[in-house]
Motif scaffolding. Sequence first.
Motif, mmCIF file in Angstrom:
data_model
loop_
_atom_site.group_PDB
_atom_site.id
_atom_site.type_symbol
_atom_site.label_atom_id
_atom_site.label_comp_id
_atom_site.label_asym_id
_atom_site.label_seq_id
_atom_site.Cartn_x
_atom_site.Cartn_y
_atom_site.Cartn_z
ATOM 1 N N THR A 24 0.825 -1.211 0.000
ATOM 2 C CA THR A 24 0.000 0.000 0.000
ATOM 3 C C THR A 24 0.857 1.257 0.000
ATOM 4 N N ASP A 25 2.168 1.095 0.085
ATOM 5 C CA ASP A 25 3.047 2.257 0.213
ATOM 6 C C ASP A 25 3.767 2.601 -1.089
ATOM 7 N N MET A 26 3.289 2.062 -2.213
ATOM 8 C CA MET A 26 3.954 2.305 -3.494
ATOM 9 C C MET A 26 3.037 2.980 -4.505
ATOM 10 N N ALA A 27 1.895 3.469 -4.040
ATOM 11 C CA ALA A 27 0.934 4.167 -4.908
ATOM 12 C C ALA A 27 0.552 3.331 -6.125
ATOM 13 N N MET A 28 0.417 2.026 -5.927
ATOM 14 C CA MET A 28 0.039 1.139 -7.032
ATOM 15 C C MET A 28 -1.473 1.028 -7.117
ATOM 16 N N ASN A 29 -1.950 0.689 -8.319
ATOM 17 C CA ASN A 29 -3.358 0.356 -8.467
ATOM 18 C C ASN A 29 -3.465 -1.133 -8.779
ATOM 19 N N LEU A 30 -4.688 -1.623 -8.812
ATOM 20 C CA LEU A 30 -4.915 -3.055 -8.997
ATOM 21 C C LEU A 30 -4.343 -3.562 -10.321
ATOM 22 N N MET A 31 -4.495 -2.768 -11.381
ATOM 23 C CA MET A 31 -3.951 -3.174 -12.684
ATOM 24 C C MET A 31 -2.436 -3.367 -12.595
ATOM 25 N N GLU A 38 2.404 -10.697 -12.938
ATOM 26 C CA GLU A 38 2.250 -11.384 -14.232
ATOM 27 C C GLU A 38 1.061 -12.347 -14.223
ATOM 28 N N LEU A 39 -0.090 -11.853 -13.766
ATOM 29 C CA LEU A 39 -1.296 -12.677 -13.711
ATOM 30 C C LEU A 39 -2.078 -12.627 -15.019
ATOM 31 N N ALA A 40 -1.606 -11.843 -15.975
ATOM 32 C CA ALA A 40 -2.202 -11.792 -17.310
ATOM 33 C C ALA A 40 -1.041 -11.623 -18.288
ATOM 34 N N PRO A 41 -1.144 -12.216 -19.484
ATOM 35 C CA PRO A 41 -0.064 -12.097 -20.456
ATOM 36 C C PRO A 41 0.253 -10.641 -20.780
ATOM 37 N N GLU A 42 1.521 -10.352 -20.950
ATOM 38 C CA GLU A 42 1.975 -9.011 -21.328
ATOM 39 C C GLU A 42 1.192 -8.509 -22.537
ATOM 40 N N GLY A 43 0.754 -7.259 -22.470
ATOM 41 C CA GLY A 43 0.023 -6.684 -23.597
ATOM 42 C C GLY A 43 -1.470 -6.961 -23.584
ATOM 43 N N THR A 44 -1.951 -7.680 -22.544
ATOM 44 C CA THR A 44 -3.393 -7.949 -22.478
ATOM 45 C C THR A 44 -4.045 -7.212 -21.322
ATOM 46 N N ILE A 45 -3.257 -6.508 -20.537
ATOM 47 C CA ILE A 45 -3.833 -5.764 -19.408
ATOM 48 C C ILE A 45 -3.098 -4.438 -19.254
ATOM 49 N N GLY A 46 -3.851 -3.386 -18.977
ATOM 50 C CA GLY A 46 -3.239 -2.073 -18.810
ATOM 51 C C GLY A 46 -2.687 -1.516 -20.095
ATOM 52 N N VAL A 47 -3.334 -1.804 -21.194
ATOM 53 C CA VAL A 47 -2.840 -1.403 -22.515
ATOM 54 C C VAL A 47 -2.668 0.115 -22.618
ATOM 55 N N GLY A 50 -3.158 2.775 -17.771
ATOM 56 C CA GLY A 50 -3.883 3.152 -16.569
ATOM 57 C C GLY A 50 -4.608 4.479 -16.656
ATOM 58 N N MET A 51 -4.965 4.879 -17.855
ATOM 59 C CA MET A 51 -5.633 6.169 -18.058
ATOM 60 C C MET A 51 -7.158 6.030 -18.188
ATOM 61 N N ALA A 52 -7.698 4.844 -17.923
ATOM 62 C CA ALA A 52 -9.133 4.562 -18.091
ATOM 63 C C ALA A 52 -9.581 4.805 -19.526
ATOM 64 N N MET A 53 -8.672 4.501 -20.472
ATOM 65 C CA MET A 53 -8.998 4.702 -21.892
ATOM 66 C C MET A 53 -9.123 3.392 -22.651
ATOM 67 N N CYS A 54 -8.987 2.279 -21.953
ATOM 68 C CA CYS A 54 -9.268 0.975 -22.560
ATOM 69 C C CYS A 54 -9.897 0.160 -21.445
ATOM 70 N N ALA A 55 -10.388 -0.989 -21.729
ATOM 71 C CA ALA A 55 -11.001 -1.789 -20.662
ATOM 72 C C ALA A 55 -10.221 -3.077 -20.439
ATOM 73 N N SER A 56 -8.926 -3.064 -20.785
ATOM 74 C CA SER A 56 -8.154 -4.309 -20.685
ATOM 75 C C SER A 56 -7.939 -4.748 -19.231
ATOM 76 N N CYS A 57 -8.127 -3.836 -18.278
ATOM 77 C CA CYS A 57 -7.941 -4.213 -16.872
ATOM 78 C C CYS A 57 -9.269 -4.377 -16.151
ATOM 79 N N GLN A 58 -10.360 -4.520 -16.917
ATOM 80 C CA GLN A 58 -11.668 -4.699 -16.286
ATOM 81 C C GLN A 58 -11.638 -5.929 -15.374
#
Length: 111
Positions: A24-31, A38-47, A50-58
Amino acid sequence: MSKSDINIKIKDREGIVHNIEAPTDMAMNLMEVVRSYELAPEGTIGVCGGMAMCASCQCYVLSETELPEMQDDEEAMLSEAFYVKDNSRLGCQIQITLEMEGLEVELAPES
């Protein structure tokens, strides 16, 4: 586990549940947590980075955890996304804070 870590559960797209200690001390978000573990293949999440401009991290929120209120850009993005459910949120909009202890989410299918 340090005092600033919380326990969260993330079910990946294969249906495997991961018990994660998230800082909680690194200002990270869930994505970013999903990416760092590495719970999702590279390029399939957070495309969009983190600007809320895609839904890859839904994700679907499975726990009763109180989340920050949805902002307009997140709501607008989810209104156009695939596989949206009542409990859908964008992972990039969920900050990892001490209040998120016990959060349980499932990653939405890749669109």
